[in-house]
Write an enzyme that holds these catalytic residues in place. Structure first.
Site, PDB file in Angstrom:
ATOM      1  N   SER A 105     -32.308  -9.262   5.810  1.00  0.00           N
ATOM      2  CA  SER A 105     -30.992  -9.147   6.422  1.00  0.00           C
ATOM      3  C   SER A 105     -30.961  -9.776   7.805  1.00  0.00           C
ATOM      4  O   SER A 105     -31.972  -9.804   8.508  1.00  0.00           O
ATOM      5  CB  SER A 105     -30.647  -7.650   6.549  1.00  0.00           C
ATOM      6  OG  SER A 105     -29.633  -7.431   7.484  1.00  0.00           O
TER       7      SER A 105
ATOM      8  N   TYR B 113     -32.279   1.511   9.499  1.00  0.00           N
ATOM      9  CA  TYR B 113     -32.100   0.564   8.373  1.00  0.00           C
ATOM     10  C   TYR B 113     -32.658  -0.800   8.787  1.00  0.00           C
ATOM     11  O   TYR B 113     -33.438  -1.411   8.073  1.00  0.00           O
ATOM     12  CB  TYR B 113     -30.625   0.445   7.991  1.00  0.00           C
ATOM     13  CG  TYR B 113     -30.355  -0.829   7.235  1.00  0.00           C
ATOM     14  CD1 TYR B 113     -29.796  -1.926   7.867  1.00  0.00           C
ATOM     15  CD2 TYR B 113     -30.713  -0.946   5.896  1.00  0.00           C
ATOM     16  CE1 TYR B 113     -29.591  -3.114   7.185  1.00  0.00           C
ATOM     17  CE2 TYR B 113     -30.514  -2.129   5.202  1.00  0.00           C
ATOM     18  CZ  TYR B 113     -29.958  -3.221   5.860  1.00  0.00           C
ATOM     19  OH  TYR B 113     -29.773  -4.391   5.194  1.00  0.00           O
TER      20      TYR B 113
ATOM     21  N   LYS C  45     -36.008  -3.364   7.312  1.00  0.00           N
ATOM     22  CA  LYS C  45     -36.032  -4.801   6.956  1.00  0.00           C
ATOM     23  C   LYS C  45     -37.017  -5.542   7.862  1.00  0.00           C
ATOM     24  O   LYS C  45     -37.761  -6.417   7.435  1.00  0.00           O
ATOM     25  CB  LYS C  45     -34.637  -5.406   7.081  1.00  0.00           C
ATOM     26  CG  LYS C  45     -33.635  -4.849   6.095  1.00  0.00           C
ATOM     27  CD  LYS C  45     -34.069  -5.045   4.634  1.00  0.00           C
ATOM     28  CE  LYS C  45     -33.022  -4.519   3.679  1.00  0.00           C
ATOM     29  NZ  LYS C  45     -33.455  -4.630   2.262  1.00  0.00           N
TER      30      LYS C  45
HETATM   31  C1  WQD Z   1     -18.582  -5.528  10.471  1.00  0.00           C
HETATM   32  C2  WQD Z   1     -17.612  -5.460  11.647  1.00  0.00           C
HETATM   33  C3  WQD Z   1     -17.586  -3.329  12.742  1.00  0.00           C
HETATM   34  C4  WQD Z   1     -15.747  -0.961   9.606  1.00  0.00           C
HETATM   35  C5  WQD Z   1     -23.520  -5.059   7.592  1.00  0.00           C
HETATM   36  C6  WQD Z   1     -24.383  -4.144   6.816  1.00  0.00           C
HETATM   37  C7  WQD Z   1     -25.832  -4.448   7.000  1.00  0.00           C
HETATM   38  C8  WQD Z   1     -26.111  -5.929   6.921  1.00  0.00           C
HETATM   39  C9  WQD Z   1     -25.170  -6.745   7.783  1.00  0.00           C
HETATM   40  C10 WQD Z   1     -27.038  -6.614   4.819  1.00  0.00           C
HETATM   41  C11 WQD Z   1     -18.201  -4.703  12.835  1.00  0.00           C
HETATM   42  C12 WQD Z   1     -16.219  -3.654  12.131  1.00  0.00           C
HETATM   43  C13 WQD Z   1     -16.303  -2.017  10.302  1.00  0.00           C
HETATM   44  C14 WQD Z   1     -14.522  -0.394  10.059  1.00  0.00           C
HETATM   45  C15 WQD Z   1     -14.462  -1.991  11.850  1.00  0.00           C
HETATM   46  N1  WQD Z   1     -25.978  -6.414   5.600  1.00  0.00           N
HETATM   47  N2  WQD Z   1     -15.666  -2.514  11.400  1.00  0.00           N
HETATM   48  N3  WQD Z   1     -13.921  -0.943  11.169  1.00  0.00           N
HETATM   49  O1  WQD Z   1     -22.284  -3.701  10.793  1.00  0.00           O
HETATM   50  O2  WQD Z   1     -22.181  -6.225  10.512  1.00  0.00           O
HETATM   51  O3  WQD Z   1     -23.593  -4.787   8.961  1.00  0.00           O
HETATM   52  O4  WQD Z   1     -23.841  -6.395   7.369  1.00  0.00           O
HETATM   53  O5  WQD Z   1     -28.152  -6.344   5.012  1.00  0.00           O
HETATM   54  O6  WQD Z   1     -26.479  -3.787   5.957  1.00  0.00           O
HETATM   55  O7  WQD Z   1     -24.129  -2.848   7.280  1.00  0.00           O
HETATM   56  O8  WQD Z   1     -21.053  -4.782   8.857  1.00  0.00           O
HETATM   57  O9  WQD Z   1     -18.926  -4.312   7.742  1.00  0.00           O
HETATM   58  O10 WQD Z   1     -20.125  -2.406   8.930  1.00  0.00           O
HETATM   59  O11 WQD Z   1     -19.055  -4.193  10.257  1.00  0.00           O
HETATM   60  O12 WQD Z   1     -13.900  -2.454  12.860  1.00  0.00           O
HETATM   61  O13 WQD Z   1     -13.974   0.570   9.465  1.00  0.00           O
HETATM   62  O14 WQD Z   1     -16.458  -4.714  11.245  1.00  0.00           O
HETATM   63  O15 WQD Z   1     -17.435  -2.712  14.013  1.00  0.00           O
HETATM   64  O16 WQD Z   1     -17.745  -5.321  14.019  1.00  0.00           O
HETATM   65  P1  WQD Z   1     -22.270  -4.875   9.895  1.00  0.00           P
HETATM   66  P2  WQD Z   1     -19.764  -3.835   8.872  1.00  0.00           P
END
Ligand code: WQD
Length: 339
Positions: free
Chosen positions: A126, A152, A156
């Site tokens: 990741s 998490y 990785k």
């Molecule tokens: C993306 C953006 C949040 C929810 C994920 C996986 C992790 C890895 C990488 C594979 C952020 C914003 C989110 C909400 C929001 N993947 N958000 N409101 O944190 O980049 O990580 O991808 O390994 O496993 O967790 O992804 O979709 O949680 O957040 O504003 O209700 O969306 O703050 O800026 P993230 P995410």
């Protein structure tokens, strides 16, 4: 002779899409899953898409006897290892579950591969191993791996270290660590997709659940970041493109005669903000989305996206689907789930 590929966690979100791509490219996937983080509805979806029964063995990859039985029976050409927990927030609350499942599972799979002389290994890694990139927002595989900001992420980060050490001691192994950015969307048939258990952690499933009425309102976690529209930027990669990257990785390993270990970014190479995702969803679906600005989320990286040139050069892979494809397919899947 069937070209068996063991897919641990193959009933999960990325695993199930990879199973489809493997079959489309002449391989025979063998799904290992204990369904602790997958829903059985995916089996019906796979049957409908593949027009055949997928090979599925229910069991725990932390059980050595389970893996013995599988590796004896199929003598697989390669292993693709997805089976792991992946919710950043949940890992902060339940670190031991994450270390137990993600690390022990990986160690067991590697041990059994050595015992059964299986040399080809694709690891579901990741972009989280980069942590918050210092300065450079577009990361290459040579970008310094900062310390992750969640248990998490550590699984990785440590996972890649374990693989490096095992490779150093067994140079015949052929290993690719695929460093995913943000997987989104669903299969174009809307018969398989992401199945968040409980309240979604990730952005797009929360958007589609809000749109369908399962969630009351979407909160944008922070709109005062140093980005063009104030919201965080990520590299959102369509899950079907991501699935195809795994097939390309297996093809690459099958062609190679000597050992190797490669880290490869799998992303679009383009950054997209939270607000741009919302705008793309509303424009594509015509749905009025109930959303609000809210406080920042602890641990969020401000901006990160892939330099994906190595994947193209080494694997002959690059993303083809767009954010619009992803929001459309995610919405079609959400509507299918609600039937
Ligand atoms: C993306 C953006 C949040 C929810 C994920 C996986 C992790 C890895 C990488 C594979 C952020 C914003 C989110 C909400 C929001 N993947 N958000 N409101 O944190 O980049 O990580 O991808 O390994 O496993 O967790 O992804 O979709 O949680 O957040 O504003 O209700 O969306 O703050 O800026 P993230 P995410």
């Amino acid at each position: 002779m069937a070209k068996y590929i063991v897919v641990t966690g193959g009933a999960g979100y990325i695993g199930s899409h990879t199973v489809v791509s493997l079959v489309e490219n002449g391989y025979t996937p063998v799904i290992l899953d204990d369904f602790r983080n997958a829903n059985r509805v995916v089996i019906d979806g796979l049957k409908a898409i593949l027009q055949a029964e997928p090979i599925i063995h229910e069991g725990d990859i932390c059980d050595p006897n389970f893996l013995d039985s599988i590796f004896e029976k199929y003598e697989p050409l390669s292993v693709i290892h997805f089976a792991a927990y992946k919710a950043v927030g949940e890992s902060v609350a339940e670190p031991l579950n994450y270390y137990q499942n993600n690390i022990s599972g990986l160690v067991n799979v590697l041990q059994k591969m050595l015992e059964f002389n299986i040399s080809n290994f694709v690891f579901s890694s990741s972009c989280t191993v980069y942590g918050e990139p210092k300065g450079q927002k577009e990361v290459t595989e040579e970008t310094e791996k900062n310390l992750p900001n969640s248990p998490y992420g550590y699984t990785k980060w440590i996972g890649e270290q374990i693989i490096q050490d095992v490779y150093n001691a067994n140079k015949h192994l052929k290993v690719i660590n695929l460093r995913y950015f943000n997987p989104v969307g669903a299969h174009k048939s809307a018969l398989i997709g992401e199945f968040p258990i409980g309240r979604p952690n990730n952005l797009l499933p929360f958007v589609t659940q809000t749109a369908i009425g399962k969630q009351e309102i979407l909160t944008v976690f922070g709109n005062d970041y140093p980005t063009p529209d104030g919201t965080c930027i990520r590299d959102y990669i369509h899950v079907s493109d991501l699935a195809n990257a795994h097939v390309k990785a297996v093809d690459f390993l099958m062609e190679k005669k000597s050992g190797l270990l490669e880290n490869i970014n799998i992303g679009t190479g383009k950054g997209t903000s939270v607000k741009e995702i919302i705008q793309a969803f509303v424009k594509e679906t015509g749905v009025v989305l109930n959303w609000q600005n809210g406080p920042r989320r602890e641990g969020d990286v401000v901006e990160i996206y892939a330099n994906a040139s190595k994947a193209e050069k080494l694997l002959g892979w690059k993303s083809e689907l767009t954010i619009v494809d992803a929001v459309r397919d995610a919405w079609n899947w959400e509507q299918y789930l609600s039937k």
